[in-house]
Design an enzyme around this catalytic site. Structure first.
Site, PDB file in Angstrom:
ATOM      1  N   SER A 154       0.871  -1.181   0.000  1.00  0.00           N
ATOM      2  CA  SER A 154       0.000   0.000   0.000  1.00  0.00           C
ATOM      3  C   SER A 154       0.901   1.222   0.000  1.00  0.00           C
ATOM      4  CB  SER A 154      -0.844  -0.016   1.279  1.00  0.00           C
ATOM      5  OG  SER A 154      -1.486   1.227   1.482  1.00  0.00           O
ATOM      6  N   TYR A 203      -2.261  -1.454  10.379  1.00  0.00           N
ATOM      7  CA  TYR A 203      -2.183  -1.560   8.919  1.00  0.00           C
ATOM      8  C   TYR A 203      -0.857  -0.999   8.402  1.00  0.00           C
ATOM      9  CZ  TYR A 203      -3.980  -1.223   4.074  1.00  0.00           C
ATOM     10  OH  TYR A 203      -4.174  -1.345   2.713  1.00  0.00           O
TER      11      TYR A 203
END
Ligand code: NAD
Length: 260
Positions: free
Chosen positions: A142, A155
């Site tokens: 990401s 995350y």
């Protein structure tokens, strides 16, 4: 006739993973789909992919929270198709909360699925890839593997970890015809992002429309969501011979976000 290659794409019953699976099938690979959606929801999608691209496929509902689930997915793919040539570690979840309220079980689940599952799948795939002298591992990290945002501690930690893991395995496999890369998408409008909009609104005390405008797309200079098709095209390119020297990278596809 040359044997078709086989690709395992984790978390491919939805969103980015499904788009990448479609792209790899279009490129002529047999595919193993995985996810937690019920079989009857995925069967029509799977049959359509087989009919459209003339490849074989299977859907495996292995739960990747747990190492045994990851091992079962990889062993099942090997058994059905005889090899795993391309592994896309894509399955991931998100949870948004200030660190002081972050539930312990959510932290652990995010690390299990977004980071440890990639370790167990890679560990299972590498011996066969080394033996055949060819392999492609693509980790869907990401932009949050390169930079942080508040309230996404688990995350961001997992995705930074995945980028580090990518580099390490690239070094370990470089002499075996295997490449290992991370793709670092900005915001893509999939169920994962749709679900976090209300939580982000709550955490920041703003409306959902403001989250889209002032939080999500504010980070992306293009002011547009990244598309699944753009990510699939890059993943397919990474499996080609033209990409044989691209390894150990973390490739941002983020509308300029990480240029800030
Ligand atoms: P999504 O929610 O649409 O899909 C997630 C997939 O993971 C589904 O197929 C689901 O069934 C599967 N999954 C969930 N829990 C699982 C489990 N325990 N075992 C096996 N499979 C499980 O999400 P998405 O947006 O397509 O995200 C895919 C990946 O891309 C994730 O790793 C995510 O972090 C990453 N990513 C997404 C975005 C975005 O904006 N959507 C941005 C950057 C990175």
């Amino acid at each position: 006739m040359t044997q078709k290659k086989t690709a395992v794409i984790t978390g491919s019953s939805s969103g980015i993973g499904l788009g990448i699976a479609r792209g790899l099938a279009r490129a002529g690979m047999n595919i193993v789909l995985n996810g937690i959606e019920p079989e009857e929801q995925i069967e029509p999608i799977r049959h359509a992919i087989e009919a459209e691209y003339g490849v074989k496929s299977r859907y495996d509902r292995a739960n990747l929270m747990d190492p045994a689930g990851v091992r079962a997915l990889m062993a099942g793919a090997d058994e059905r198709f005889g090899s795993v040539d391309v592994l896309v570690n894509n399955a991931g979840i998100q949870f948004v909360s200030p660190v002081e309220d972050f539930p312990d079980d959510k932290w652990q689940a995010i690390l299990n699925l977004n980071l440890s599952a990639a370790f167990y799948a890679t560990k299972a795939a590498v011996p066969g890839m080394k033996a055949r002298g060819w392999g492609r591992i693509i980790n869907i990290a990401s932009a949050h593997g390169l930079v942080a945002s508040p309230f996404k501690s688990a995350y961001v930690a997992a995705k930074h970890g995945l980028v580090g893991f990518t580099k390490t395995i690239a070094l370990e496999t470089a002499e075996h015809g295997i490449t290992v890369n991370a793709i670092c998408p900005g915001y893509v409008l999939t169920p994962l992002v749709e679900k976090q909009i209300p939580d982000t609104a709550k955490a920041r005390g703003i409306s959902e429309a403001e989250v889209i405008r002032d939080v999500l797309l504010a980070a992306q200079p293009t002011r547009k969501f990244v598309t699944v098709e753009e990510l699939a095209a890059l993943a397919v390119f990474l499996t080609t011979e033209a990409a044989a020297s691209i390894t150990g990278t973390a490739l941002p596809v983020d509308g300029g976000w990480t240029a800030h």
